[in-house]
Design a protein around this motif. Structure first.
Motif, PDB file in Angstrom:
ATOM      1  N   UNK A   1       1.477   0.876 -14.437  1.00 17.98           N
ATOM      2  CA  UNK A   1       0.756   2.066 -14.022  1.00 17.98           C
ATOM      3  C   UNK A   1       0.128   2.774 -15.216  1.00 17.98           C
ATOM      4  N   UNK A   2      -0.859   3.649 -14.911  1.00 20.22           N
ATOM      5  CA  UNK A   2      -1.382   4.563 -15.915  1.00 20.22           C
ATOM      6  C   UNK A   2      -0.453   5.762 -15.982  1.00 20.22           C
ATOM      7  N   UNK A   3      -0.147   6.205 -17.212  1.00 24.81           N
ATOM      8  CA  UNK A   3       0.798   7.295 -17.401  1.00 24.81           C
ATOM      9  C   UNK A   3       0.238   8.319 -18.379  1.00 24.81           C
TER      10      UNK A   3
ATOM     11  N   UNK B   1      -2.500  -0.475  -4.611  1.00 24.74           N
ATOM     12  CA  UNK B   1      -2.305   0.533  -3.578  1.00 24.74           C
ATOM     13  C   UNK B   1      -0.828   0.678  -3.229  1.00 24.74           C
ATOM     14  N   UNK B   2      -0.374   1.911  -3.098  1.00 26.48           N
ATOM     15  CA  UNK B   2       1.006   2.277  -2.722  1.00 26.48           C
ATOM     16  C   UNK B   2       2.021   2.080  -3.843  1.00 26.48           C
TER      17      UNK B   2
ATOM     18  N   UNK C   1       2.565   9.560 -13.522  1.00 20.85           N
ATOM     19  CA  UNK C   1       2.258   8.143 -13.334  1.00 20.85           C
ATOM     20  C   UNK C   1       1.278   8.000 -12.167  1.00 20.85           C
ATOM     21  N   UNK C   2       0.227   7.226 -12.391  1.00 16.26           N
ATOM     22  CA  UNK C   2      -0.825   7.069 -11.394  1.00 16.26           C
ATOM     23  C   UNK C   2      -0.994   5.598 -11.021  1.00 16.26           C
ATOM     24  N   UNK C   3      -1.801   5.359 -10.001  1.00 18.02           N
ATOM     25  CA  UNK C   3      -2.039   3.990  -9.560  1.00 18.02           C
ATOM     26  C   UNK C   3      -3.291   3.409 -10.201  1.00 18.02           C
ATOM     27  N   UNK C   4      -3.257   2.108 -10.420  1.00 20.81           N
ATOM     28  CA  UNK C   4      -4.466   1.385 -10.762  1.00 20.81           C
ATOM     29  C   UNK C   4      -5.170   1.009  -9.456  1.00 20.81           C
ATOM     30  N   UNK C   5      -6.464   0.734  -9.539  1.00 17.29           N
ATOM     31  CA  UNK C   5      -7.244   0.557  -8.309  1.00 17.29           C
ATOM     32  C   UNK C   5      -6.817  -0.650  -7.489  1.00 17.29           C
ATOM     33  N   UNK C   6      -6.160  -1.637  -8.099  1.00 20.15           N
ATOM     34  CA  UNK C   6      -5.737  -2.823  -7.354  1.00 20.15           C
ATOM     35  C   UNK C   6      -4.266  -2.783  -6.971  1.00 20.15           C
TER      36      UNK C   6
ATOM     37  N   UNK D   1       1.342   9.395   8.220  1.00 19.51           N
ATOM     38  CA  UNK D   1       1.944   8.311   8.993  1.00 19.51           C
ATOM     39  C   UNK D   1       1.879   6.976   8.256  1.00 19.51           C
ATOM     40  N   UNK D   2       0.767   6.739   7.529  1.00 20.23           N
ATOM     41  CA  UNK D   2       0.640   5.489   6.773  1.00 20.23           C
ATOM     42  C   UNK D   2       1.697   5.406   5.671  1.00 20.23           C
ATOM     43  N   UNK D   3       1.977   6.547   5.028  1.00 19.07           N
ATOM     44  CA  UNK D   3       3.009   6.573   3.981  1.00 19.07           C
ATOM     45  C   UNK D   3       4.372   6.239   4.563  1.00 19.07           C
ATOM     46  N   UNK D   4       4.690   6.840   5.694  1.00 21.78           N
ATOM     47  CA  UNK D   4       5.993   6.606   6.330  1.00 21.78           C
ATOM     48  C   UNK D   4       6.103   5.155   6.791  1.00 21.78           C
ATOM     49  N   UNK D   5       4.984   4.612   7.283  1.00 18.39           N
ATOM     50  CA  UNK D   5       4.967   3.205   7.687  1.00 18.39           C
ATOM     51  C   UNK D   5       5.247   2.299   6.485  1.00 18.39           C
ATOM     52  N   UNK D   6       4.682   2.653   5.337  1.00 22.29           N
ATOM     53  CA  UNK D   6       4.928   1.864   4.123  1.00 22.29           C
ATOM     54  C   UNK D   6       6.384   1.974   3.698  1.00 22.29           C
ATOM     55  N   UNK D   7       6.952   3.167   3.785  1.00 22.97           N
ATOM     56  CA  UNK D   7       8.371   3.340   3.461  1.00 22.97           C
ATOM     57  C   UNK D   7       9.234   2.415   4.322  1.00 22.97           C
ATOM     58  N   UNK D   8       8.878   2.294   5.599  1.00 23.41           N
ATOM     59  CA  UNK D   8       9.663   1.453   6.508  1.00 23.41           C
ATOM     60  C   UNK D   8       9.531  -0.024   6.129  1.00 23.41           C
ATOM     61  N   UNK D   9       8.319  -0.457   5.755  1.00 22.05           N
ATOM     62  CA  UNK D   9       8.136  -1.845   5.303  1.00 22.05           C
ATOM     63  C   UNK D   9       8.967  -2.117   4.049  1.00 22.05           C
TER      64      UNK D   9
END
Length: 442
Positions: free
Chosen positions: A153-155, A187-188, A180-185, A410-418
């Motif tokens: 990650x970028x920090x 996601x999540x 800490x941030x995300x790089x464009x490739x 909702x998408x965040x919570x769905x990702x947490x479940x995965x």
């Protein structure tokens, strides 16, 4: 400033000059010397930098090289200074007021403590920079390099005051948190680390404190530094000395992976980098060897459960001073299996195995034997840790607590479940191997 002064930096601890770092301009070799007073009353800042000053330039180089940024941030820092990426001295000279731990490296002319100053970083300015970080990076602010650390990650290191304002501190102020941030490739990636870090804390493992925050469209993980503490009454930041695994083992930063030359067919058998065997051997020299071994076992088992394959030699650190040599809280916990674009191989082998999907009872027993761990103890710790993880994930308790603490869509919570399902499956499998570990002779 004289030419001699340009090639020397004062090393300070708690605003006391404890020695100096010098660069021989004829041989280009570093020399780190403790002062006479510090040799009598202080402590070695690394196991390989003893107080008698009898150490080679390579040891000083490795120690400082590991304290500097990695990856793209390192290249940007060197370019900004107009020096080679391997010119450790010049880079330490530029950002030596805010390296990890308690030490500062400053030119003699800056010996007097500057008054504390705080440059607030407004959210709009940060969002604008994040919108363009692929072009401008996160290293330089106000034409001054600020220590940013690159990796997955970028920090960005920042100071956060008592009112929650984010910015850059100088003088008696320095960074207290890491953004800490995300790089464009990827996601999540921030959500992933946030979840893994919170899971680690929820099952009782010592873990760095983290928060999730959105800056405009950019998700961010705010990590509280365990080597810093802001004291509002005196408006200063107290620093605590830490060293990472590579500094602990006196390894170059390029040796943070066990296969230091890579996994090519002709070199994959060479394993001179950081390894679990070397880390466990070092626990014999720590303040509490038994406690340290148990911490290290739990750390590695949890990394397997969450599929944190990138748990390398710089992802483990020690508090290291006169009275202590103990592991710091865990950090950089990420489920790598959720990102197929990353290398799916263990940074440090379990016994003789680097392939994470081939970790079964035999490999766990091999890990126990190579690291001189009692196999019954390993079986018991694995079962206990797995039960705690399963309880948090099978009941949905962790996800419920996270959604109460912060606002997630909702998408965040769905990702947490995965993510939860992925970790739960791996943990249940590892738990099923536990009973066979003591029976296996490697």
């Amino acid at each position: 400033m004289t030419k001699a002064d340009a090639y020397r930096l004062d090393i300070k601890h708690a605003n006391q000059v404890i020695g100096n770092l010098s660069l021989d301009n004829t041989t280009n070799l570093l020399k780190l010397n403790y002062s006479q007073l510090w040799r009598r009353e202080g402590f070695a800042i690394s196991p390989h930098l003893p107080l008698d000053n009898h150490h080679s330039p390579e040891v000083a180089y490795n120690f400082l090289d590991n304290a500097l940024p990695e990856g793209e941030a390192r290249k940007l820092l060197a370019e900004n200074l107009g020096v080679s990426e391997k010119n450790v001295y010049s880079q330490v000279r530029a950002i030596g007021n805010d390296l990890a731990g308690a030490l500062t490296f400053l030119p003699p002319s800056k010996e007097k403590q500057k008054k504390p100053s705080f440059r607030i970083l407004e959210e709009e300015e940060l969002v604008t920079r994040l919108n363009n970080k692929e072009e401008f990076g996160l290293l330089t602010w106000d034409d001054k390099p600020r220590l940013s650390v690159a990796g997955v990650q970028d920090k960005l290191n920042v100071f956060i005051d008592g009112q929650g304002n984010i910015g850059f501190g100088d003088g008696s102020l320095c960074s207290t948190h890491i953004l800490k941030f995300e790089k464009k490739n990827c996601s999540n990636l921030v959500l992933n680390e946030f979840f893994c870090m919170k899971l680690s804390g929820a099952i009782g493992l010592p873990t760095a404190d983290v928060e999730y925050k959105q800056f405009g469209p950019h998700p961010s993980l705010i990590v509280k530094r365990f080597d810093r503490k802001y004291v509002g009454d005196s408006n200063k930041v107290m620093r605590r000395h830490v060293i990472d695994g590579c500094q602990m083992l006196n390894l170059p930063r390029d040796y943070k992976y066990e296969r230091n030359l890579g996994d090519g067919r002709d070199v994959k058998h060479i394993r001179d980098g950081a390894s679990l065997v070397k880390l466990f051997e070092f626990t014999e020299h720590m303040s509490s060897p038994i406690e340290s071994k148990q911490w290290l076992i739990n750390w590695q088992l949890f990394n397997l459960m969450i599929s944190n394959y990138d748990s390398h030699g710089k992802n483990v650190s020690l508090f290291f001073d006169r009275n202590n040599a103990r592991f710091t809280p865990a950090y950089d916990l990420v489920n790598i299996a959720m990102f197929p674009q990353f290398k799916q191989e263990l940074a440090m082998a379990m016994g003789d195995e680097f392939e994470p999907n081939d970790i079964h009872a035999y490999q766990l027993a091999d890990f126990a034997e190579t690291c001189q761990i009692n196999k019954k103890l390993l079986s018991r710790l694995l079962t206990d840790l797995a039960n705690k993880v399963i309880k948090q994930l099978s009941t949905g308790a962790l996800i419920e607590s996270l959604t109460i603490q912060s606002h997630f869509c909702e998408d965040d919570i769905s990702y947490f479940k995965q993510l939860s399902d992925n970790i739960l499956t791996k943990t249940e499998y590892l738990k099923a191997q536990a009973a066979d570990i003591p029976k296996i002779e490697v």
